[in-house]
Design a protein around this motif. Sequence first.
Motif, PDB file in Angstrom:
ATOM      1  N   ALA A   1      -8.671  -6.001   7.265  1.00 38.96           N
ATOM      2  CA  ALA A   1      -7.512  -5.802   8.148  1.00 38.96           C
ATOM      3  C   ALA A   1      -7.669  -4.557   9.020  1.00 38.96           C
ATOM      4  CB  ALA A   1      -6.244  -5.700   7.316  1.00 38.96           C
ATOM      5  N   TRP A   2      -8.235  -3.510   8.462  1.00 38.70           N
ATOM      6  CA  TRP A   2      -8.293  -2.238   9.188  1.00 38.70           C
ATOM      7  C   TRP A   2      -9.709  -1.954   9.708  1.00 38.70           C
ATOM      8  CZ3 TRP A   2      -4.943   0.591   4.930  1.00 38.70           C
ATOM      9  CH2 TRP A   2      -3.635   0.077   5.000  1.00 38.70           C
ATOM     10  N   GLU A   3     -10.581  -2.983   9.560  1.00 39.57           N
ATOM     11  CA  GLU A   3     -11.929  -2.954  10.141  1.00 39.57           C
ATOM     12  C   GLU A   3     -12.720  -1.705   9.769  1.00 39.57           C
ATOM     13  OE1 GLU A   3     -11.597  -3.848  14.345  1.00 39.57           O
ATOM     14  OE2 GLU A   3     -10.534  -5.723  13.951  1.00 39.57           O
TER      15      GLU A   3
ATOM     16  N   LEU B   1      -7.493   5.426  13.538  1.00 38.56           N
ATOM     17  CA  LEU B   1      -6.345   4.808  12.860  1.00 38.56           C
ATOM     18  C   LEU B   1      -5.677   5.813  11.935  1.00 38.56           C
ATOM     19  CD1 LEU B   1      -4.651   2.307  11.980  1.00 38.56           C
ATOM     20  CD2 LEU B   1      -6.415   1.864  10.261  1.00 38.56           C
ATOM     21  N   MET B   2      -4.349   5.862  12.012  1.00 40.13           N
ATOM     22  CA  MET B   2      -3.571   6.695  11.090  1.00 40.13           C
ATOM     23  C   MET B   2      -2.530   5.803  10.433  1.00 40.13           C
ATOM     24  SD  MET B   2      -3.087  10.127  13.343  1.00 40.13           S
ATOM     25  CE  MET B   2      -4.372  11.360  13.420  1.00 40.13           C
ATOM     26  N   VAL B   3      -2.494   5.840   9.103  1.00 38.79           N
ATOM     27  CA  VAL B   3      -1.668   4.899   8.337  1.00 38.79           C
ATOM     28  C   VAL B   3      -0.654   5.671   7.508  1.00 38.79           C
ATOM     29  CG1 VAL B   3      -1.748   3.078   6.579  1.00 38.79           C
ATOM     30  CG2 VAL B   3      -3.649   3.318   8.184  1.00 38.79           C
ATOM     31  N   SER B   4       0.558   5.115   7.406  1.00 35.57           N
ATOM     32  CA  SER B   4       1.568   5.698   6.526  1.00 35.57           C
ATOM     33  C   SER B   4       2.034   4.639   5.538  1.00 35.57           C
ATOM     34  CB  SER B   4       2.766   6.204   7.333  1.00 35.57           C
ATOM     35  OG  SER B   4       3.796   6.626   6.457  1.00 35.57           O
ATOM     36  N   GLY B   5       2.316   5.071   4.312  1.00 38.44           N
ATOM     37  CA  GLY B   5       2.827   4.138   3.315  1.00 38.44           C
ATOM     38  C   GLY B   5       3.244   4.841   2.059  1.00 38.44           C
ATOM     39  N   SER B   6       3.646   4.060   1.069  1.00 39.73           N
ATOM     40  CA  SER B   6       4.135   4.500  -0.252  1.00 39.73           C
ATOM     41  C   SER B   6       5.625   4.776  -0.246  1.00 39.73           C
ATOM     42  CB  SER B   6       3.421   5.740  -0.795  1.00 39.73           C
ATOM     43  OG  SER B   6       2.045   5.546  -0.854  1.00 39.73           O
ATOM     44  N   ALA B   7       6.214   4.968   0.912  1.00 44.18           N
ATOM     45  CA  ALA B   7       7.659   5.177   1.026  1.00 44.18           C
ATOM     46  C   ALA B   7       8.020   4.893   2.480  1.00 44.18           C
ATOM     47  CB  ALA B   7       8.017   6.613   0.649  1.00 44.18           C
ATOM     48  N   ALA B   8       9.309   4.687   2.713  1.00 40.51           N
ATOM     49  CA  ALA B   8       9.745   4.339   4.068  1.00 40.51           C
ATOM     50  C   ALA B   8       9.430   5.471   5.038  1.00 40.51           C
ATOM     51  CB  ALA B   8      11.233   4.045   4.060  1.00 40.51           C
ATOM     52  N   LEU B   9       8.845   5.121   6.168  1.00 40.10           N
ATOM     53  CA  LEU B   9       8.530   6.113   7.203  1.00 40.10           C
ATOM     54  C   LEU B   9       9.727   6.209   8.148  1.00 40.10           C
ATOM     55  CD1 LEU B   9       6.430   7.887   8.754  1.00 40.10           C
ATOM     56  CD2 LEU B   9       5.814   5.799  10.003  1.00 40.10           C
TER      57      LEU B   9
ATOM     58  N   THR C   1       0.464   5.853  17.212  1.00 41.10           N
ATOM     59  CA  THR C   1       1.596   5.163  16.581  1.00 41.10           C
ATOM     60  C   THR C   1       1.157   4.844  15.157  1.00 41.10           C
ATOM     61  OG1 THR C   1       2.256   4.193  18.677  1.00 41.10           O
ATOM     62  CG2 THR C   1       3.094   3.131  16.678  1.00 41.10           C
ATOM     63  N   LEU C   2       1.793   5.497  14.201  1.00 44.58           N
ATOM     64  CA  LEU C   2       1.383   5.286  12.814  1.00 44.58           C
ATOM     65  C   LEU C   2       1.476   3.813  12.443  1.00 44.58           C
ATOM     66  CD1 LEU C   2       3.119   8.328  11.094  1.00 44.58           C
ATOM     67  CD2 LEU C   2       0.665   7.910  11.313  1.00 44.58           C
ATOM     68  N   LEU C   3       0.461   3.348  11.709  1.00 44.84           N
ATOM     69  CA  LEU C   3       0.495   1.978  11.196  1.00 44.84           C
ATOM     70  C   LEU C   3       1.177   2.062   9.837  1.00 44.84           C
ATOM     71  CD1 LEU C   3      -2.377  -0.613  11.032  1.00 44.84           C
ATOM     72  CD2 LEU C   3      -1.039  -0.052   9.013  1.00 44.84           C
TER      73      LEU C   3
ATOM     74  N   PRO D   1      -0.118  -4.429  12.458  1.00 39.54           N
ATOM     75  CA  PRO D   1      -1.477  -4.798  12.897  1.00 39.54           C
ATOM     76  C   PRO D   1      -2.319  -3.605  13.330  1.00 39.54           C
ATOM     77  CG  PRO D   1       0.133  -5.294  14.603  1.00 39.54           C
ATOM     78  CD  PRO D   1       0.916  -4.782  13.444  1.00 39.54           C
ATOM     79  N   LEU D   2      -3.631  -3.746  13.135  1.00 37.78           N
ATOM     80  CA  LEU D   2      -4.558  -2.742  13.669  1.00 37.78           C
ATOM     81  C   LEU D   2      -4.552  -2.836  15.193  1.00 37.78           C
ATOM     82  CD1 LEU D   2      -6.836  -0.660  13.193  1.00 37.78           C
ATOM     83  CD2 LEU D   2      -8.435  -2.581  13.136  1.00 37.78           C
ATOM     84  N   HIS D   3      -4.642  -4.079  15.680  1.00 33.76           N
ATOM     85  CA  HIS D   3      -4.559  -4.323  17.127  1.00 33.76           C
ATOM     86  C   HIS D   3      -3.218  -5.005  17.378  1.00 33.76           C
ATOM     87  CE1 HIS D   3      -8.811  -3.442  17.139  1.00 33.76           C
ATOM     88  NE2 HIS D   3      -9.018  -4.392  16.245  1.00 33.76           N
TER      89      HIS D   3
END
Length: 497
Positions: free
Chosen positions: A174-176, A266-274, A289-291, A306-308
């Motif tokens: 998914a994140w290539e 790519l910058m990703v956020s997770g584990s809790a609501a952003l 734009t954080l994924l 999505p990544l793209h």
Amino acid sequence: MVRRASDIPHGSIALRDQAGAFTYDELLSASATIASFLLSGSDDLAEQRIAFLVTPSANWAAVQWGIWRAGGVAVPLPIGAARAELEYFLDDAEVSIVIFEAGADSLANEIAIDRGIRSASCDDLLAGTLQDLPAVTPNRRAMMLYTSGTTSKPKGVVTTHAAITAQITSLVEAWEWTSTDTIVLCLPLHHVHGIINVVSCALWAGATCIMLPRFDALAIWQLIAEGSLTLFMAVPTIYMRLIAAWEAAPPAQRAAWTAACSHVRLMVSGSAALPVSTLERWREITGHTLLERYGMTEIGMALSNPLHGERVPGTVGRPLPGVSVQLADEDGQPVPDGTSGEIEVRGETVFQEYWRRPQATAEAFRNGWFRTGDTAVVQRGMYRILGRTNIDILKTGGHKLSALEIEEILRTHPSITECAVVGVPDPEWGERVAAALVLRDGHALALADLRTWCRELMAAYKLPSRLLIAETLPRNAMGKVMKPAVTALFVAEGGNQ
Ligand code: MCA
Ligand code: AMP
């Protein structure tokens, strides 16, 4: 993962830590030595649980791989856990070997010695002599992570090698991820986020993972400024800390940091609501734009923007490759788009069982679907998380906590007669641990004293940081504490300390 590593070109850097750079060849060789030490002449650890309390570093990864290569189940323990918590983990998992860092955390060793469990330091492990290693089939148990949840005591979430592989490959696709990627690990290594999304995906892809012993905002900005990172993943609280560090920096530094963000793909956020406000501020500062994505210890990652293509703020996107997701009503029937329902997940990524808790395992599934306890709605094809069905589960700084577990400990305090722990919404932490207490006649208790007392019994992130002393707790006609009313007291009064 080990088989893939042997195909990676010689000399490729797998990990960098404070001690230097480690190639894939070195990781393979160290993990073979560790596996041999653990086996000490036997053919196969046959799923014995091997606990390790090791600071995030190349050694951490070598130990995890060593346990896997010897046929054991890796049980990574939280750095900073209290003695009582470590004792619980070792007893519950029926651990047969404890691995510790010489000097740094003799607590794990002390507990192992008390219990007559074999223990070894990382240095001991690396001094072993090589022996034949077993062939470990994918359906065998590989890892056990403790998660706090519906029961007062944390449960061991057991995943097989096959499930771990499915969790990794879903994200790699998914994140290539490729071998040209470099990521930094600044998360603790007793959760899926750090273990799977960061370290394991990097090692699967033949990429490089820079291991920081703990989160440090300036160190992260420095790495970004050097232009060496292509990926970054963290929890919302960390993004807020990075924003605060950027805002506190002199203008020239800010400009340099902002410009260097273009090297990151790519910058990703997770584990809790952003919070959308955090996403927007981060975008202003970095241009990214954080994924946002959604996951859980029991299932790895399930949903991702999505990544793209368009990332919709406030949503967690769509199901990841190989993951089936549905929203179900109270009877387990799928609900139509636009109607809220419980997120249920099915597929190869799902865990095998809660360790030695067949009933809890059975209750976690309905018609073959894992019930996450999170409620969501699908709007224009994107999932939006609405909340949790269980009010006793809290998320603070990305850590999942059980209010019941903390209450059970608080009730043993000599001044406390009744207590209710709730999560109070907080811009920095997501939720803060808030304790409403009824005290024995004539007793007084300040927040600082309560925290000092609790520190012996629980990890720092579980400590109440809001306190309210009450005459009585709000209860319903059945005498049950009404948690929403307790939360409302904190929100209204701000806590009396
Ligand atoms: C620390 N403090 C807190 C909390 N934690 N206060 C309130 N609530 C908290 N939760 C206090 C400390 O006591 C200290 O106070 C001050 O904050 C600064 O402490 P510091 O040591 O800087 O904080 P920290 O320990 O560095 O913690 C911040 C952190 C950390 C880096 C955000 O919590 C963290 O690494 N979180 C990530 C957890 C994670 O990986 N979650 C993934 C699990 P004082 O200064 O007064 O002493 S979820 C998962 O894996 C699923 C699958 C998923 O979807 O990802
Ligand atoms: P854990 O079991 O510690 O891995 O925590 C999993 C829980 O974190 C989920 O059940 C959700 O409640 C929460 N969670 C994870 N990612 C997100 C997200 N992007 N938004 C909201 N909640 C999330």
